[in-house]
Design a protein around this motif. Structure first.
Motif, PDB file in Angstrom:
ATOM      1  N   LYS A 249       0.836  -1.209   0.000  1.00  0.00           N
ATOM      2  CA  LYS A 249       0.000   0.000   0.000  1.00  0.00           C
ATOM      3  C   LYS A 249       0.867   1.253   0.000  1.00  0.00           C
ATOM      4  N   ARG A 250       1.880   1.208   0.833  1.00  0.00           N
ATOM      5  CA  ARG A 250       2.779   2.358   0.968  1.00  0.00           C
ATOM      6  C   ARG A 250       3.463   2.678  -0.374  1.00  0.00           C
ATOM      7  N   LEU A 251       3.891   1.635  -1.066  1.00  0.00           N
ATOM      8  CA  LEU A 251       4.507   1.839  -2.379  1.00  0.00           C
ATOM      9  C   LEU A 251       3.487   2.435  -3.339  1.00  0.00           C
ATOM     10  N   GLU A 252       2.272   1.928  -3.248  1.00  0.00           N
ATOM     11  CA  GLU A 252       1.233   2.392  -4.161  1.00  0.00           C
ATOM     12  C   GLU A 252       0.853   3.847  -3.920  1.00  0.00           C
ATOM     13  N   THR A 253       0.942   4.302  -2.657  1.00  0.00           N
ATOM     14  CA  THR A 253       0.617   5.712  -2.397  1.00  0.00           C
ATOM     15  C   THR A 253       1.623   6.622  -3.105  1.00  0.00           C
ATOM     16  N   HIS A 254       2.792   6.083  -3.430  1.00  0.00           N
ATOM     17  CA  HIS A 254       3.782   6.864  -4.170  1.00  0.00           C
ATOM     18  C   HIS A 254       3.601   6.701  -5.681  1.00  0.00           C
ATOM     19  N   GLY A 255       2.553   5.977  -6.084  1.00  0.00           N
ATOM     20  CA  GLY A 255       2.297   5.797  -7.515  1.00  0.00           C
ATOM     21  C   GLY A 255       3.078   4.659  -8.146  1.00  0.00           C
ATOM     22  N   LEU A 256       3.684   3.830  -7.315  1.00  0.00           N
ATOM     23  CA  LEU A 256       4.436   2.696  -7.871  1.00  0.00           C
ATOM     24  C   LEU A 256       3.514   1.500  -8.099  1.00  0.00           C
ATOM     25  N   THR A 257       3.839   0.669  -9.079  1.00  0.00           N
ATOM     26  CA  THR A 257       3.100  -0.578  -9.189  1.00  0.00           C
ATOM     27  C   THR A 257       3.848  -1.651  -8.411  1.00  0.00           C
ATOM     28  N   ALA A 258       3.122  -2.228  -7.478  1.00  0.00           N
ATOM     29  CA  ALA A 258       3.725  -3.271  -6.650  1.00  0.00           C
ATOM     30  C   ALA A 258       2.762  -4.450  -6.588  1.00  0.00           C
ATOM     31  N   THR A 259       3.296  -5.629  -6.801  1.00  0.00           N
ATOM     32  CA  THR A 259       2.462  -6.819  -6.708  1.00  0.00           C
ATOM     33  C   THR A 259       3.077  -7.758  -5.676  1.00  0.00           C
ATOM     34  N   VAL A 260       2.240  -8.616  -5.151  1.00  0.00           N
ATOM     35  CA  VAL A 260       2.745  -9.638  -4.239  1.00  0.00           C
ATOM     36  C   VAL A 260       2.786 -10.923  -5.039  1.00  0.00           C
ATOM     37  N   ARG A 261       3.956 -11.529  -5.081  1.00  0.00           N
ATOM     38  CA  ARG A 261       4.083 -12.738  -5.890  1.00  0.00           C
ATOM     39  C   ARG A 261       3.249 -13.868  -5.299  1.00  0.00           C
ATOM     40  N   ARG A 262       2.445 -14.431  -6.183  1.00  0.00           N
ATOM     41  CA  ARG A 262       1.665 -15.593  -5.797  1.00  0.00           C
ATOM     42  C   ARG A 262       2.647 -16.737  -5.613  1.00  0.00           C
ATOM     43  N   SER A 263       2.538 -17.400  -4.510  1.00  0.00           N
ATOM     44  CA  SER A 263       3.494 -18.456  -4.233  1.00  0.00           C
ATOM     45  C   SER A 263       2.979 -19.768  -4.812  1.00  0.00           C
ATOM     46  N   LEU A 264       3.777 -20.391  -5.686  1.00  0.00           N
ATOM     47  CA  LEU A 264       3.391 -21.683  -6.252  1.00  0.00           C
ATOM     48  C   LEU A 264       4.207 -22.780  -5.587  1.00  0.00           C
ATOM     49  N   GLY A 265       3.688 -23.961  -5.632  1.00  0.00           N
ATOM     50  CA  GLY A 265       4.439 -25.112  -5.129  1.00  0.00           C
ATOM     51  C   GLY A 265       4.728 -25.047  -3.640  1.00  0.00           C
ATOM     52  N   GLY A 266       3.785 -24.497  -2.878  1.00  0.00           N
ATOM     53  CA  GLY A 266       3.984 -24.340  -1.442  1.00  0.00           C
ATOM     54  C   GLY A 266       4.198 -25.664  -0.703  1.00  0.00           C
ATOM     55  N   ASP A 267       3.697 -26.752  -1.285  1.00  0.00           N
ATOM     56  CA  ASP A 267       3.813 -28.051  -0.605  1.00  0.00           C
ATOM     57  C   ASP A 267       5.048 -28.839  -1.032  1.00  0.00           C
ATOM     58  N   ILE A 268       5.827 -28.284  -1.995  1.00  0.00           N
ATOM     59  CA  ILE A 268       7.081 -28.949  -2.365  1.00  0.00           C
ATOM     60  C   ILE A 268       8.212 -27.957  -2.082  1.00  0.00           C
ATOM     61  N   ASP A 269       9.441 -28.420  -2.154  1.00  0.00           N
ATOM     62  CA  ASP A 269      10.552 -27.490  -1.849  1.00  0.00           C
ATOM     63  C   ASP A 269      10.828 -26.616  -3.063  1.00  0.00           C
ATOM     64  N   ALA A 270       9.827 -25.797  -3.438  1.00  0.00           N
ATOM     65  CA  ALA A 270       9.952 -25.122  -4.724  1.00  0.00           C
ATOM     66  C   ALA A 270      10.817 -23.875  -4.688  1.00  0.00           C
ATOM     67  N   SER A 271      11.235 -23.449  -3.525  1.00  0.00           N
ATOM     68  CA  SER A 271      12.085 -22.274  -3.521  1.00  0.00           C
ATOM     69  C   SER A 271      13.488 -22.720  -3.868  1.00  0.00           C
TER      70      SER A 271
END
Ligand code: SAH
Length: 343
Positions: free
Chosen positions: A306-328
């Motif tokens: 939100k804070r980034l967006e108040t400055h007019g920046l586009t910020a997204t939160v990465r959707r996390s895939l593969g949460g049940d496997i060691d995907a990182s």
């Protein structure tokens, strides 16, 4: 042994000509290799004699999938590949609406030392060859049966620390006689190796550059990313600006949210100040818990966004895939290494 997989069609033509073959053989072999054949014997439009000659003088070493984890949540597939010399690397296949994306490794291990990252814990073993980079795409596609349209160089390793091979790989994977994956479908992520960013800018490739920012202030960044001591964040922002001016491509800033370290409002304000006038995009990543690391995921992601967006920046939160496997990235290789040690 000659490494045919790392050669362009022009280079293959030369190699085959030197073996007394006609020029068109180069393209034939290139096409077979990029289809992911398992041996020279599968190259059925070559004579048996030539296939035998190739087998005697050229390496044929497709990676072996020694582990494969499939997420029950979203179909994400993680591969642990064993290379010809016994080293292991990871690739992850993610299924998005815009197409199937493979995240590939660029090195065996990494020497960048980011404090929150699993890939760097045991340091760098070696660089991957262009052929080994390519094989991750080819064999992920072959094994999964899912056509790959996008590639991200965000796996184990620092692509800018192996840039010659990465550039050659881009040429191979982009080739119309091979997988023909367009530059706009490829992203390259760096922890901020400025000479690499400058070299890419010179080349003007249309790929997407991701910069792992993780902190906009030098003090915090140096604590979690040693690369900041060689290439300070101030200079990094300047390099990003030049990159944008040169290529016209907007940069994606990766930002893993770490509890109490980089998730303060003043840091969001500072990001906004630093990227002002430069079309960029901030990708907030929920920190993956790495057992060996003292850092914890931030609970302030939404507020920071939100804070980034108040400055007019586009910020997204990465959707996390593969949460049940060691995907990182780096985690599966770590686990396999630990298990081997225990055996
Ligand atoms: N060396 C390159 C690419 C590989 S890392 C780079 O640094 O960009 C891919 C991304 O994952 C980087 O943004 C990296 O900082 C991030 N990353 C590493 N460990 C992580 C963790 N535990 N949680 C979330 N992101 C992480």
């Amino acid at each position: 042994m000659t490494d045919l997989k790392s050669q362009t069609p022009e280079e293959l033509t030369k190699t085959l000509k030197a073996m007394g073959e006609p020029a068109f053989r180069g393209k034939q072999v290139f096409t077979w290799l990029h289809k992911g054949v398992g041996s020279f014997d599968e190259m059925t439009n070559l004579s048996k004699a030539l296939r035998e000659k190739l087998a005697g003088t050229c390496a044929f070493t497709p990676p072996k999938a020694v582990r494969k984890q499939v997420s029950k949540l979203d179909g994400t597939i993680k591969y642990l590949w064993e290379l010809a010399d016994g080293n292991c690397i990871e690739s992850v296949l993610m299924q998005y609406h815009h197409g199937n994306t493979v995240c590939i490794s660029s090195q065996v291990g990494c020497r960048m030392g980011c404090a929150f990252c699993a890939s760097t814990i045991a340091g760098k073993v070696r660089d991957l060859t262009p052929g080994e980079l390519l094989d991750q795409v080819i064999f992920t596609q072959k094994d999964s049966g899912l056509p790959i349209s996008n590639i991200v160089l965000m796996g184990i390793g620092e692509p800018m620390d192996n840039l010659d091979n990465v550039l050659k790989f881009l040429e191979l994977v982009n080739h119309p006689d091979g997988l023909n994956i367009g530059m706009r479908h490829i992203s390259l992520s760096t922890c901020g190796v400025i000479p690499g960013i400058e070299r890419l800018a010179e080349l003007g490739l249309q790929l997407t550059l991701s910069v792992s920012l993780h902190a906009p202030d030098g003090e915090t960044r140096s604590k979690i990313m040693p690369v900041n001591r060689a290439y300070p964040v101030e200079d990094l922002f300047a390099a990003c600006r030049r990159y944008f001016e040169r290529t016209g491509r907007r940069i994606s800033f990766e930002y893993a949210m770490i509890d109490g370290v980089n998730d303060h409002d003043w840091q969001a304000d500072l990001i906004a100040e630093k990227v002002r006038g430069m079309p960029g995009h901030v990708n907030l990543i929920p920190l993956n818990d790495v057992v060996e690391s003292p850092f914890k995921p931030s609970k302030r992601t939404a507020a920071f966004q939100k804070r980034l967006e108040t400055h007019g920046l586009t910020a997204t939160v990465r959707r996390s895939l593969g949460g049940d496997i060691d995907a990182s990235c780096g985690q599966l290789r770590r686990k396999a290494m630990e298990e081997q040690k225990g055996e």
